[in-house]
Every structure is written in structure tokens, then in C-alpha cells.
Scaffold this active site. Structure first.
Site, PDB file in Angstrom:
ATOM      1  CG  HIS A  53      -1.988  -0.998   1.210  1.00 10.63           C
ATOM      2  ND1 HIS A  53      -3.263  -0.765   0.736  1.00 10.63           N
ATOM      3  CD2 HIS A  53      -1.970  -2.281   1.605  1.00 10.63           C
ATOM      4  CE1 HIS A  53      -3.986  -1.871   0.865  1.00 10.63           C
ATOM      5  NE2 HIS A  53      -3.219  -2.805   1.389  1.00 10.63           N
ATOM      6  CE  LYS A  87      -6.786  13.804   0.343  1.00 15.99           C
ATOM      7  NZ  LYS A  87      -6.839  12.616  -0.477  1.00 15.99           N
ATOM      8  NE  ARG A  88      -3.839  10.378  10.284  1.00 14.52           N
ATOM      9  CZ  ARG A  88      -3.323   9.411  11.039  1.00 14.52           C
ATOM     10  NH1 ARG A  88      -3.957   8.255  11.126  1.00 14.52           N
ATOM     11  NH2 ARG A  88      -2.215   9.575  11.720  1.00 14.52           N
ATOM     12  CE  LYS A 128      -2.702  10.930   3.225  1.00 17.61           C
ATOM     13  NZ  LYS A 128      -3.282  10.002   2.235  1.00 17.61           N
ATOM     14  CB  THR A 154     -10.305   4.876  -0.840  1.00 16.89           C
ATOM     15  OG1 THR A 154      -9.763   5.251   0.429  1.00 16.89           O
ATOM     16  CG2 THR A 154      -9.640   3.611  -1.312  1.00 16.89           C
ATOM     17  CE  LYS A 171     -14.143   5.934   1.157  1.00 15.40           C
ATOM     18  NZ  LYS A 171     -13.240   5.989   2.323  1.00 15.40           N
TER      19      LYS A 171
HETATM   20  N1  CR6 Z   1      -2.179   5.526   3.799  1.00 13.15           N
HETATM   21  C1  CR6 Z   1      -2.102   4.615   0.869  1.00 13.15           C
HETATM   22  O1  CR6 Z   1      -1.265   5.673   1.204  1.00 13.15           O
HETATM   23  C2  CR6 Z   1      -4.253   3.892  -0.196  1.00 13.15           C
HETATM   24  C3  CR6 Z   1      -4.542   3.116   1.075  1.00 13.15           C
HETATM   25  C4  CR6 Z   1      -5.348   1.875   0.793  1.00 13.15           C
HETATM   26  C5  CR6 Z   1      -2.406   3.763   2.098  1.00 13.15           C
HETATM   27  C6  CR6 Z   1      -3.369   5.096   0.159  1.00 13.15           C
HETATM   28  O2  CR6 Z   1      -3.027   5.761  -1.039  1.00 13.15           O
HETATM   29  O3  CR6 Z   1      -5.447   4.318  -0.781  1.00 13.15           O
HETATM   30  O4  CR6 Z   1      -3.318   2.720   1.732  1.00 13.15           O
HETATM   31  N2  CR6 Z   1      -1.180   3.156   2.535  1.00 13.15           N
HETATM   32  O5  CR6 Z   1      -4.759   1.114  -0.221  1.00 13.15           O
HETATM   33  C7  CR6 Z   1      -0.894   2.675   3.783  1.00 13.15           C
HETATM   34  O6  CR6 Z   1      -1.650   2.745   4.726  1.00 13.15           O
HETATM   35  C8  CR6 Z   1       0.420   2.012   3.984  1.00 13.15           C
HETATM   36  C9  CR6 Z   1      -2.947   4.627   3.236  1.00 13.15           C
HETATM   37  O7  CR6 Z   1      -4.052   4.512   3.629  1.00 13.15           O
END
Ligand code: CR6
Length: 810
Positions: free
Chosen positions: A358, A546-547, A552, A654, A658
Site C-alpha cells: 500500500h 484525509k490524514r 498529501k 479512496t 467517494k
Molecule cells: N495511507 C495509501 O497511502 C491507499 C490506502 C489503501 C495507504 C493510500 O493511497 O489508498 O493505503 N497506505 O490502499 C498505507 O496505509 C500504507 C494509506 O491509507
């Protein structure tokens, strides 16, 4: 599937249940008690199906997948489960008669904070899809007592408060004391000859932790499938405590009890950045070992097949590398407990396990220090060492003299264990989460492995549950779609594409606009109540949730807002399209730049919102404690979806999907799944800007970018940078961000992309001005979003990786 016949039956059952649970008059129930009562009633409805689902998987000996993830960000379950059992209307009507409004009851459920961000939410969407598609698949994770912290903003800054989500009880879980298993930590492990020429492992003086499962039913949508999310909690073993006490060592006994209770106490707040060390490793092995042991036990009891056929019936998926110890744990069980040879154990393990990567951010690729690992997991370490030795022997045989190759693919290197390497080697399948990400894995991050095992690599673009993110989050949009193209899209989300025929249908577009406005009004009311801010619903709702992370680039967004503010202050008569900028997201507590970004957003927000000369055209708000439930309110209200990460950095994203599904227009870079969104809808229906991934890569490799040069040659950028440190922004000082932009040469190309982003924002305003075109773009986004349903993703995993078939019980 059992149901409530009508609202009368609902009312009768509710009353009975509530009396029994709470021993009080109905009028005295709190909203939380009302919610819990309904949750237990739903449990009653599905309990038979839950048992039957498991019985029938075992009786028919179907292959099952176990999705191992250190996070499952489930969100609230009351509403989604009511929808899944198709009882939402009966429940709503019954409650009304009893004097409650379902819409008031739903928020009484607390979000279980068992995840950080995208990875955890993806796992939740995946198990939802597995059940909806009648696929035999279950989740495996940890029952953290405290989820990710609750975020408060105090004096513009993030404050982290403990998230004691279990304090009022969790009605969806069932504790299964009899299914407990024991996990070993510490001690000594070594190999000794058996006398018949073989070696066996001795593991002694370890301490034992009891792992107790709590099962949550994962209810399929309008089918009879009820799968299981199994969450493990660590308990001390009484025998262990007595042992210490009987040896007269009370301190050791207390230390043991305490360290055990730590294991399932906290979810680590790291999302792609490294954080906790030893305890985190204990957590990882804890839920992996417990999960694998219970799978093997179940397989032996219920399937009664030879252990050699294990991979024919069991698939284990590892969601990133946190559960990668599944690989040596399977080896341990197969060899030490089942007596298999190394060769057989390895073959079965590789055929069982599949791995999803990921992230390519180097700091987020897990590595463990060997001394710490050895101390905590001596037996597992011996296995990993042997995997590494055999593998390097093979590599040196295949590529004699090429020590670079050996270094690039080693599992043990530089005193560390490289978990991504272990995961690729120990799996038959490796996938990325969007096309561009999977390509980068093959081309660079895992290139050397790709050359060794090209057939293992594939792409599975992420998806989201359209049930939660459209049907549940935006019911009016869902029924408008039903009225327009019928309701087949609910089961087959690809059929949303039938909406393409309505992209120039004035009446449909008008109704779509109405739905959007209602959702904007609803959000505006929430903001008024909670923050006492008035926002204009005729303004563009531009949302970034988002985080918080430098890559980002929430910074790019807020710098542009500051730039707009300067423009308006310099030209008092200037008119812009009114905009409302909304932010939400948590920063890891130890991530200074991310926390400073939150402070910057809040300080800018106060400065702008309280300035009467601009606040009719511009509003900025940071919404605290972003979580799944707040997301369900925000996505439907958005006009613009901010997806502005540095190209090449966001594996998929993701949230982008949404927003799209709710008709927002993406303003984004060519990164992650944005690339695929753009391909599906074209330039007319999204706004793409900025450096491409290969350009970013080129700068990293060849150099040639200097943020100081941008600073000296561009007065607008200079003004923004100076504002960070000269008190212009609320008298505050933003040294870490200033440093990251200038002293550290702007690693994420915020300044480099700034001009392009300003142009893209202008383009958005221009397009928003043409209502009909804007709505057409919105329709096209919704129509093409069916591809991003996690049902499609899960079908691909099931067909290509797990080789799983739907299975219904009678
Ligand atoms: N932080 C990715 O950065 C991806 C999600 C789910 C992440 C994000 O781009 O959509 O996973 N990666 O695949 C990790 O958590 C390591 C995320 O949520």
C-alpha cells in the site's frame, strides 16, 4: 433470513428486549440504549444465518479467505446492518410510534476507531463486499481497547484525547472464550538433532499470552451470508501468573500482567510513518499467531483433510506488511507442530499467502531491528533467518557474482528485517492498489523481485463500498438514481453507467442539483451548530479530508487560500466565485509538520472568517475529529474533491472515489487512482494539474529543482513564504513548514506546483459558473463511478488471487 413482519412486531420485540437489557421504562432509555437494543435485535435476526453460514462453508468444504489487517475502520454498523437486512423502514416506523426518530438514534453509536485512514477503511469495505457477494471471507485483527485518539482543536492546535470507544459496551461483538489460543513471546529457541538425522526446534522459557476472540457478524446485503470479523484481545494467562507467584517473584508477575494488557490496549497512530516499535511488533505477532492458529485448528477439525491440502481450502491475505509474520508463523506450525519438512511447509505457505502493498514511501516500509526481534520472537527469527539463507543461496546461484542483486532482495540486511521482501518472497501474489502504483512497484520499489517472479505481480485498483458511500451516505441521491434508471445498479454498480444517457437531461440535472443543495444545507446547519459559522450554500464547497501528511499537500491548498486572501485584500473591489474550503484529518501525534499544518489552517481560518471585507466570498474551516461518520456527511455535500498529492506518492487514495460517486468534481494530480478516474471521465469532467510522476522522479534522480530559486524569482511565492515566519498570519510562526519548503528544498514540490494549482482553481471557478456544464460533469462522475465499487475489486481478488467462489447456504 429472519425479519420483523411489520412495525408492530418490531415494537413488541423492542419493548421486550429493552426491558430485559436495561430494566427500566422505555421513556427512560438513553439514545445509546435505544441503539444498543436495536443492535441486539439485529443480532437475533441474523444469528441463525451466522451459524448456518459457517456450517455450510465447513460442510461443503469451500475455500475460504482470511483477510489479515492491523486495522478495520468499520464506522457505525446500525444503519448499514438495517439496510443489509432490509429492515430500515420497519425499524424507522416502529421507532416513530415509540417516540424516537431513527436519525437521532443512529449517531448514538460511537465509531469504533480501529483504524487510521485509507488502509483500514479499505479493509472494512472489502469485508462488506465479501459478504454482499456471498463469498466465504473473514477479517482478522485486534480488538484495541482504545482506538485512534479523538482530535480536539484547542488554540488552533490538535490535541489528542483517548478514544475509549468501548466504554458503553459494543453490542455487535460476541466474546468466544472457548475459542481462545495461546501466543508465545520471548525465551530461547535453538535446533537440536533428533537422533534420526533430523533437526528439531526447542523453544523454552517463553511466556504465554492468552488471545481471546471477539467476533463481529459481517452481514451480507439482502442475502443470507453472515461472515465474521474476528478481533483478538490479549489476556494474561492465570497459569503464567501463578507460576511466577509460586516462584516468589511478585514483581515479575505484575510486570507480566501489565505487559500483556498493553498488547491490545492502543491502536498505533501511524499512517505511513513509522512509530511504535517493540509493542507494535508484539501486536503484529499477537494477532497473526492467534489468527493462524485458529485457522489451522478449524481446518483440522472441520475439514478433516490432510494438512498437505491446506492451500486448496485456505487463502490468507496480508493487508500491507503488518501481518507479514503469517509467513514464518505458518512455517512454524507446519514444521514444529505438524511435522512437515521445510520444503513442503514452504510450498504450502507460499500457495496460501497473498500480499498487497500500500505504499512506496521508504519511511513507511516496515523494518525491524534484528536484536529486538530475536529477543521477542526467537523461534520466528530462526525461521526468517533460514528463509533468508536459502533465498540468498538461490539468488547467488542464479546471478553469480552479483552482490548488488543479493543486497536488493535480501530479507536480512544491515541489522534489519525487511518485511516487504519477506512478504513478496513468501506469497504467490503481490499487488499494488492502483495502476500507477503497481507499475512503480514493478519499475522501482520491488523491481529486483519483479525480475525474479514476474508472474506474481498484478494490479488491483482499490474500491469503496457503494452501499455505505452512496446508498447509506446519500439516500436521496440513491433514490433519484432508482427513479431514473431503476434499482439494478444497487446490486450491479457498473450499471450506474446508464446515467450517461441523462447527462444532458435538464430535468434530471435539476433534481441532482436539488439533492446536492440539500446536502450542502444539512452540512451548513451542522457547521452552524458546532462551530457557529455561517456558510453560504451557493458557494463552492471545496473539501480536503484525509490524514494530514506533507505528501498529501494540505499545505498547497492552504497556501492558495492565503494567496486568494492577499488578492482580495490588495484589490478590495475584486469579485471571486464564493468558496467554502473545508479541511478534516488527523495528524500523527509525533509528526511536527503535520501538526503545524493543522495550526496553519486554523490560524488562516480565523483570520479570514473574522475579516468582514472577505468573509462573504471566502470561508475556511477545519472540522475536528474527521472519521467515517463525518465522512458520510461530507462526501455528499462536496462540489470539489481535493486530491492533490505529489505525483507518485499516493498509492491509490479512496476518498477520491467517494467524492466521485457523490458527484463532486476532482481537482487533482496524476497520482494514484486519480489517473484512472481521469481516464474514465476525461478532461471535461475533472481538473488535472501539476507535475507528473515521471517528472517528480526525474527531479529526485537528476536534481535541477531549487525551491530557493522559486522563492527569489516569484514575488507571490516569496510573500507566502515570508508570511509563514513574519507574523502576517495571525502573529504566528510556522518554522517547520518554512524549513520544509525552503531549507529542505520542498521535497513534495508544493512551490513548484503552486502556479499550476492556482490556474486549476481558476478553472474550477470558471466551470462552476456554467451551471449546466457543471451538472453534466457531476452526472458523468456518478455514472462512471461504478468501476470503483469494492464489489468489482473483490471480484478481481476472488477470481485472480484467491480462486474463491460464492457459496450460499440452504
Ligand atoms: N495511507 C495509501 O497511502 C491507499 C490506502 C489503501 C495507504 C493510500 O493511497 O489508498 O493505503 N497506505 O490502499 C498505507 O496505509 C500504507 C494509506 O491509507
Amino acid at each position: 433470513m429472519k425479519t420483523w413482519q411489520d412495525k408492530e412486531e418490531f415494537k413488541r420485540l423492542f419493548t421486550e428486549k429493552a426491558y430485559r437489557l436495561w430494566e427500566k421504562e422505555l421513556q427512560e432509555l438513553t439514545l445509546n440504549e435505544v441503539y444498543q437494543t436495536i443492535a441486539y435485535m439485529i443480532r437475533d435476526l441474523v444469528s441463525e444465518d451466522w451459524i448456518r453460514t459457517n456450517q455450510s462453508y465447513a460442510a461443503k468444504k469451500v475455500k475460504q479467505v482470511y483477510y489479515f489487517s492491523i486495522e478495520f475502520l468499520m464506522g457505525r454498523l446500525l444503519e448499514s446492518n438495517l439496510l443489509n437486512v432490509d429492515m430500515d423502514n420497519i425499524c424507522r416506523d416502529g421507532l416513530k410510534d415509540l417516540g424516537w426518530d431513527l436519525e437521532d438514534v443512529i449517531p448514538a453509536e460511537r465509531d469504533p476507531g480501529l483504524g487510521n485512514g485509507g488502509l483500514g477503511r479499505l479493509a472494512a469495505c472489502f469485508i462488506d463486499s465479501l459478504a454482499a457477494l456471498s463469498l466465504p471471507g473473514h477479517g482478522n485483527s485486534i480488538r484495541y481497547q482504545y482506538g485512534l485518539f479523538n482530535q480536539r482543536i484547542v488554540d488552533n492546535q490538535q490535541v489528542e484525547l483517548p478514544d475509549n470507544w468501548l466504554s458503553k459496551g459494543y453490542p455487535w461483538e460476541v466474546k468466544k472464550v472457548d475459542k481462545a489460543v495461546y501466543v508465545r513471546f520471548g525465551g530461547n529457541a535453538y535446533m537440536r538433532p533428533t537422533g534420526d538425522g533430523h533437526l528439531e526446534c526447542v523453544h523454552e522459557q517463553f511466556s504465554t499470552v492468552k488471545a481471546v476472540p471477539y467476533d463481529v457478524p459481517i452481514i451480507g446485503c439482502h442475502n443470507d451470508t453472515v461472515n465474521t470479523l474476528r478481533l483478538w484481545r490479549a489476556e494474561y494467562s492465570r497459569e503464567e501468573v501463578y507460576k511466577e507467584l509460586s516462584m516468589g517473584d511478585r514483581h515479575r508477575a505484575f510486570r507480566y500482567k501489565d505487559s500483556v494488557q498493553q498488547i491490545s490496549r492502543f491502536l498505533y497512530p501511524d499512517d505511513s510513518t513509522e512509530d511504535g516499535r517493540r509493542l507494535r511488533l508484539m501486536q503484529e505477532y499477537f494477532f497473526v499467531s492467534a489468527g493462524v492458529q485458529s485457522i489451522v485448528r478449524h481446518y483440522k477439525q472441520k475439514y478433516g483433510e490432510s494438512i498437505y491440502r491446506f492451500a486448496q481450502y485456505v487463502a490468507i491475505h496480508i493487508n500491507d506488511t503488518h501481518p507479514a509474520l503469517v509467513i514464518p508463523e505458518l512455517m512454524r506450525i507446519f514444521m514444529d507442530e505438524e511435522g512437515l519438512s521445510w520444503q513442503s511447509a514452504w510450498e504450502i505457505t507460499v500457495r496460501t499467502v497473498a500480499y498487497t502493498n500500500h505504499t512506496i514511501l521508504p519511511e513507511a516500509l516496515e523494518k525491524w531491528s534484528i536484536p529486538m526481534f530475536k529477543d521477542l520472537l526467537p523461534r520466528i527469527y530462526l525461521i526468517i533467518e533460514e528463509i533468508n539463507n536459502r533465498w540468498l543461496q538461490e539468488v547467488r546461484r542464479r546471478y553469480p557474482g552479483d552482490e548488488n542483486k543479493a543486497r536488493d532482495v535480501a530479507i536480512l540486511w544491515d541489522g534489519q528485517i525487511h518485511m516487504a521482501h519477506l512478504s513478496v518472497l513468501g506469497s504467490h501474489s503481490v499487488n499494488g492498489v492502483a495502476e500507477i502504483h503497481s507499475q512503480i512497484l514493478k519499475d522501482s520499489t520491488l523491481h529486483q523481485f519483479y525480475t525474479c517472479f514476474p508472474q506474481r505481480f498484478s494490479n488491483k485498483t482499490n474500491g469503496i463500498s457503494h452501499r455505505r458511500w452512496l446508498i447509506e451516505a446519500n439516500p436521496k441521491l440513491a433514490s433519484l438514481i432508482d427513479d431514473t434508471i431503476g434499482d439494478k445498479w444497487r446490486k450491479t454498480p457498473a450499471r450506474l453507467s446508464e446515467l450517461m444517457a441523462y447527462k444532458d437531461d435538464a430535468s434530471f440535472k435539476e433534481q441532482l442539483a436539488k439533492v446536492k443543495t440539500e446536502r450542502k444545507e444539512w452540512l451548513a446547519r451542522y457547521i452552524k451548530d458546532k462551530y457557529n459559522q455561517d456558510i453560504r450554500t451557493d458557494s463552492i464547497f471545496d473539501i480536503q479530508i484525509k490524514r494530514i501528511h506533507l505528501y498529501k499537500r494540505q499545505t498547497l491548498n492552504i497556501l492558495h487560500i492565503l494567496h486568494l486572501y492577499f488578492l482580495l485584500k490588495d484589490n478590495p473591489s475584486m469579485k471571486i466565485t464564493p468558496r467554502t474550503y473545508l479541511f478534516g484529518g488527523k495528524a500523527a501525534a509525533s509528526y511536527g509538520e503535520a501538526k503545524e499544518t493543522i495550526r496553519l489552517i486554523n490560524v488562516v481560518s480565523h483570520m479570514i472568517n473574522s475579516d468582514r471585507t472577505v468573509n462573504q466570498q471566502l470561508k475556511v474551516l477545519f472540522l475536528e475529529n474527521y472519521n467515517v461518520s463525518l465522512g458520510q456527511m461530507l462526501f455528499p455535500a462536496a462540489d470539489v474533491s481535493e486530491q492533490i498529492s505529489t505525483a507518485g506518492k499516493e498509492a491509490s487514495g479512496t476518498g477520491n472515489m467517494k467524492f466521485m460517486m457523490n458527484g463532486a468534481i476532482t481537482l487533482g494530480t496524476m497520482d494514484g487512482a486519480n489517473v484512472e478516474i481521469h481516464r474514465l471521465i476525461g478532461d471535461d469532467n475533472c481538473v488535472i494539474f501539476g507535475l507528473r510522476a515521471d517528472e517528480v522522479m526525474n527531479y529526485y534522480v537528476r536534481g535541477g529543482y531549487s525551491s530557493w530559486k522559486m522563492y527569489s524569482s516569484d514575488p507571490e511565492i516569496r510573500r507566502l513564504m515570508d508570511a509563514l515566519v513574519d507574523g502576517t498570519v495571525g502573529g504566528d510562526y510556522f518554522g517547520l513548514l518554512y524549513e520544509s519548503f525552503l531549507e529542505k528544498n520542498d521535497e513534495y514540490f508544493v512551490l513548484k506546483d503552486f502556479k499550476a494549482y492556482c490556474e486549476a482553481q481558476k478553472e474550477i471557478a470558471k466551470r462552476y459558473g456554467n451551471k449546466s456544464d457543471w451538472l453534466r460533469a457531476s452526472v458523468v462522475n456518478i455514472a462512471q463511478s461504478g468501476y470503483f465499487s469494492s464489489d468489482r475489486t473483490i471480484e478481481q481478488y476472488a477470481n485472480d488471487i484467491w480462486h474463491l467462489k460464492p457459496s450460499k447456504h440452504d
